[in-house]
Enzyme design. Structure first.
Site, PDB file in Angstrom:
ATOM      1  N   LEU A  16       6.856  -2.639   8.163  1.00  0.00           N
ATOM      2  CA  LEU A  16       6.563  -2.516   6.736  1.00  0.00           C
ATOM      3  C   LEU A  16       7.759  -1.890   6.027  1.00  0.00           C
ATOM      4  CD1 LEU A  16       2.838  -1.351   6.689  1.00  0.00           C
ATOM      5  CD2 LEU A  16       3.824  -3.616   7.089  1.00  0.00           C
ATOM      6  N   ARG A  23      12.602   8.055  -4.264  1.00  0.00           N
ATOM      7  CA  ARG A  23      13.165   9.409  -4.110  1.00  0.00           C
ATOM      8  C   ARG A  23      14.606   9.406  -3.606  1.00  0.00           C
ATOM      9  NH1 ARG A  23       9.464  12.425  -0.440  1.00  0.00           N
ATOM     10  NH2 ARG A  23      11.000  14.072  -0.564  1.00  0.00           N
ATOM     11  N   GLY A 147      -2.009  11.294   6.665  1.00  0.00           N
ATOM     12  CA  GLY A 147      -3.383  10.954   6.979  1.00  0.00           C
ATOM     13  C   GLY A 147      -3.811  11.734   8.220  1.00  0.00           C
TER      14      GLY A 147
HETATM   15  C1  UD1 Z   1       0.836   6.215   5.373  1.00  0.00           C
HETATM   16  C2  UD1 Z   1      -0.516   6.263   6.043  1.00  0.00           C
HETATM   17  C3  UD1 Z   1      -0.814   7.716   6.434  1.00  0.00           C
HETATM   18  C4  UD1 Z   1       0.279   8.250   7.322  1.00  0.00           C
HETATM   19  C5  UD1 Z   1       1.652   8.085   6.654  1.00  0.00           C
HETATM   20  C6  UD1 Z   1       2.733   8.402   7.636  1.00  0.00           C
HETATM   21  C7  UD1 Z   1      -1.883   4.497   5.062  1.00  0.00           C
HETATM   22  C8  UD1 Z   1      -2.944   4.186   4.133  1.00  0.00           C
HETATM   23  N1  UD1 Z   1      -1.515   5.774   5.146  1.00  0.00           N
HETATM   24  O1  UD1 Z   1       0.714   6.934   4.160  1.00  0.00           O
HETATM   25  O2  UD1 Z   1      -2.046   7.802   7.101  1.00  0.00           O
HETATM   26  O3  UD1 Z   1       0.060   9.608   7.627  1.00  0.00           O
HETATM   27  O4  UD1 Z   1       1.834   6.737   6.221  1.00  0.00           O
HETATM   28  O5  UD1 Z   1       3.983   8.375   7.013  1.00  0.00           O
HETATM   29  O6  UD1 Z   1      -1.384   3.618   5.742  1.00  0.00           O
HETATM   30  N2  UD1 Z   1       4.328  -0.160   2.387  1.00  0.00           N
HETATM   31  C9  UD1 Z   1       4.449  -1.480   2.075  1.00  0.00           C
HETATM   32  N3  UD1 Z   1       3.651  -2.009   1.124  1.00  0.00           N
HETATM   33  C10 UD1 Z   1       2.710  -1.278   0.488  1.00  0.00           C
HETATM   34  C11 UD1 Z   1       2.576   0.070   0.819  1.00  0.00           C
HETATM   35  C12 UD1 Z   1       3.388   0.586   1.777  1.00  0.00           C
HETATM   36  O7  UD1 Z   1       5.293  -2.169   2.641  1.00  0.00           O
HETATM   37  O8  UD1 Z   1       2.015  -1.850  -0.356  1.00  0.00           O
HETATM   38  C13 UD1 Z   1       5.174   0.404   3.430  1.00  0.00           C
HETATM   39  C14 UD1 Z   1       6.154   1.430   2.884  1.00  0.00           C
HETATM   40  O9  UD1 Z   1       7.404   0.848   2.588  1.00  0.00           O
HETATM   41  C15 UD1 Z   1       6.280   2.400   4.043  1.00  0.00           C
HETATM   42  C16 UD1 Z   1       4.929   2.314   4.725  1.00  0.00           C
HETATM   43  O10 UD1 Z   1       4.369   1.083   4.345  1.00  0.00           O
HETATM   44  O11 UD1 Z   1       7.300   1.972   4.950  1.00  0.00           O
HETATM   45  C17 UD1 Z   1       3.991   3.473   4.381  1.00  0.00           C
HETATM   46  O12 UD1 Z   1       3.690   3.484   3.002  1.00  0.00           O
HETATM   47  P1  UD1 Z   1       3.500   4.811   2.186  1.00  0.00           P
HETATM   48  O13 UD1 Z   1       3.117   4.474   0.805  1.00  0.00           O
HETATM   49  O14 UD1 Z   1       4.662   5.695   2.383  1.00  0.00           O
HETATM   50  O15 UD1 Z   1       2.214   5.432   2.907  1.00  0.00           O
HETATM   51  P2  UD1 Z   1       1.814   6.935   2.985  1.00  0.00           P
HETATM   52  O16 UD1 Z   1       1.089   7.296   1.751  1.00  0.00           O
HETATM   53  O17 UD1 Z   1       2.981   7.750   3.363  1.00  0.00           O
END
Ligand code: UD1
Ligand code: MG
Length: 458
Positions: A16, A23, A147
């Protein structure tokens, strides 16, 4: 035999990387920022390749041709709207429709996870009890907004996001790294059931755990190291990741038989290769593409990129090797010498204050202090060829293209514009005139002038 107990079960990886990385405050997408000369996503892909995940699919944001190019030959799928991690995974569904092993979901901004950790997750999936979902958990010093993993008598029950957690759930120290290994069939069956009914209004991949449990499946946690699970969201975290990787590379270099006089001052790239008994003095930077053969000595305060140093060569202190520099066996490169796209053959020397670019320096030839290969005429780069055993006088300017024959010499200060045949001497610094007593007379005159000027002032 059930699929989950098959030892031959293959693993695909889904990275992902559609995050905005705001930031970082950068024009460069976050996952293309570098640690030890390799992009964050490059680190992730290298480890996934090491554990033979195949295929590897990367979820990228819209208009991210730069990321798609960087991950080639792996496949990119685009997530047009950023609706959450669950939504991001769904975008890869058609890309992975023919794949029926396990899917490893990882983040493109978490570069330090080791191959061993992925292997432990796979091992957990292969257990006879066969959990459908294996989540990589960890206990960070500060659980902050991660999480939380809620574990019961039968293993992992659900993952609750910080924003949605009760105070009791927030007190749980076991956190979700976000990395997950799931049976592909389970993933595609349950993921469409995920709803965005939470604090963030996003489709959470993490909801998959509770859905699997509801379906009568089990889920497990594998514990990972907090250091490995460090994510990069800011320049500060980028520097922290760099520090971790540099320490790993220093340790590995020493374990493989190199001496680092002061490890903490030596910086490597992921692809740096040092042979046995290589010595590296303090304050040396190995940029990308550097190889050093057995027994070479790097005396410190050097900067290298795209260079090869042969066995027995001595380089530095204060040497700069740029792309295409090849330092032959037993050759010497000394202080304030820059070498670019040039070969120093066996035993050749350029010991002081020189620029050797687009050149060959033949075996045992000596390049005197202050020598410059004038390789650039303002339009194109030209070659200088110095024969074996030649001796280039101090401060010579070799105006390329030019050829100095084997065993030839150039006088100090020579500006060499034409080829010099083998064993010849080229001089053109002008004949010397010596004026007897001139210096003494000159000094006396200057002293008198100064005295007169002082007298006028008082
Ligand atoms: C996520 C987890 C959380 C965990 C944390 C660890 C979920 C719902 N939560 O939260 O439990 O503790 O990561 O770092 O999964 N991304 C996409 N598309 C999206 C959203 C996210 O590609 O629509 C990718 C982001 O680029 C990133 C990763 O997924 O690489 C995580 O997304 P982020 O929004 O940072 O999730 P957290 O809120 O940190
Ligand atoms: Mg995050």
């Amino acid at each position: 035999m059930t699929q989950s107990s098959s030892a031959k079960r293959s693993t695909a990886a889904l990275v992902l990387a559609a995050g905005e990385g705001t930031r970082m405050k950068s024009a460069t997408p976050k996952v293309l920022h570098q640690v030890a000369g390799r992009s964050l996503i490059g680190h992730v892909l290298a480890t996934l390749t090491e554990v033979k995940a195949d295929p590897i699919v990367v979820v990228v944001g819209p208009n991210r041709d730069d990321v798609a190019a960087a991950i080639s030959p792996h496949r990119a799928v685009v997530q047009r709207e950023r609706l959450g991690t669950g939504h991001a995974v769904l975008q890869a569904r058609s890309a992975l429709k023919d794949f029926n092993g396990d899917i490893l979901v990882v983040y493109g901004d978490t570069p330090l996870v080791s191959a061993d950790t992925y292997s432990r997750m796979r091992a957990a999936r292969k257990k006879a009890s066969g959990p459908a979902v294996v989540v990589l958990g960890f206990e960070p010093a500060d659980p902050a907004a991660y999480g939380r993993l809620i574990v019961g008598a039968d293993g992992l029950e659900r993952i609750v996001e910080y924003k949605d957690a009760t105070p009791q759930e927030r007190a749980v120290r076991l956190c979700n790294s976000g990395i997950m290994l799931v049976d592909a069939a389970v993933l595609w069956r349950l993921l469409p059931k995920v709803k965005a009914n939470n604090a963030k209004g996003e489709y959470y991949l993490t909801d998959l755990v509770a859905l699997a449990r509801k379906d009568g499946l089990t889920c497990a946690v594998v514990h990972g190291e907090a250091e490995e699970l460090m994510g990069v969201n800011s320049r500060g975290e980028l520097a922290a990741a760099e520090a971790v990787v540099q320490n790993r590379l220093r340790r590995a270099a020493m374990e493989q038989g190199a001496t680092l006089r002061d490890p903490s001052t030596v910086y490597f790239s992921m692809d740096t290769r040092l042979g046995k008994d290589v010595e590296v003095g303090p304050f040396t930077v190995f940029g990308p593409g550097v190889t050093v053969a057995d027994g070479a000595v790097i005396k410190g305060f050097c900067h290298f990129e795209g260079a090869h140093i042969e066995t027995g060569a001595i380089v530095g202190p204060y040497s700069r090797l740029r792309p295409g520099a090849k330092i032959g066996a037993d050759a010497h490169v000394g202080n304030f010498v820059e070498v670019k796209n040039a070969t120093l053959e066996k035993g050749a020397k350029a010991n002081h204050l020189a620029y050797v670019g687009d050149a060959r320096v033949g075996a045992a030839a000596n390049v005197g202090a202050g020598t410059i290969t004038a390789n650039y005429d303002g339009f194109s780069k030209n070659h200088t060829d110095i024969g074996a055993g030649a001796s280039i006088g101090s401060n010579s300017v070799l105006v390329a293209p030019v050829k100095i024959g084997d065993g030839a010499m150039t006088g100090a200060g020579a500006v060499v514009r034409r080829d010099v045949p083998a064993d010849a001497l080229a001089v053109n610094a002008g004949r010397q005139e010596t004026l007897a007593g001139f210096a003494a007379k000159y000094r006396a005159k200057k002293v008198a002038e100064k005295k007169a000027a002082k007298g006028r002032k008082t």
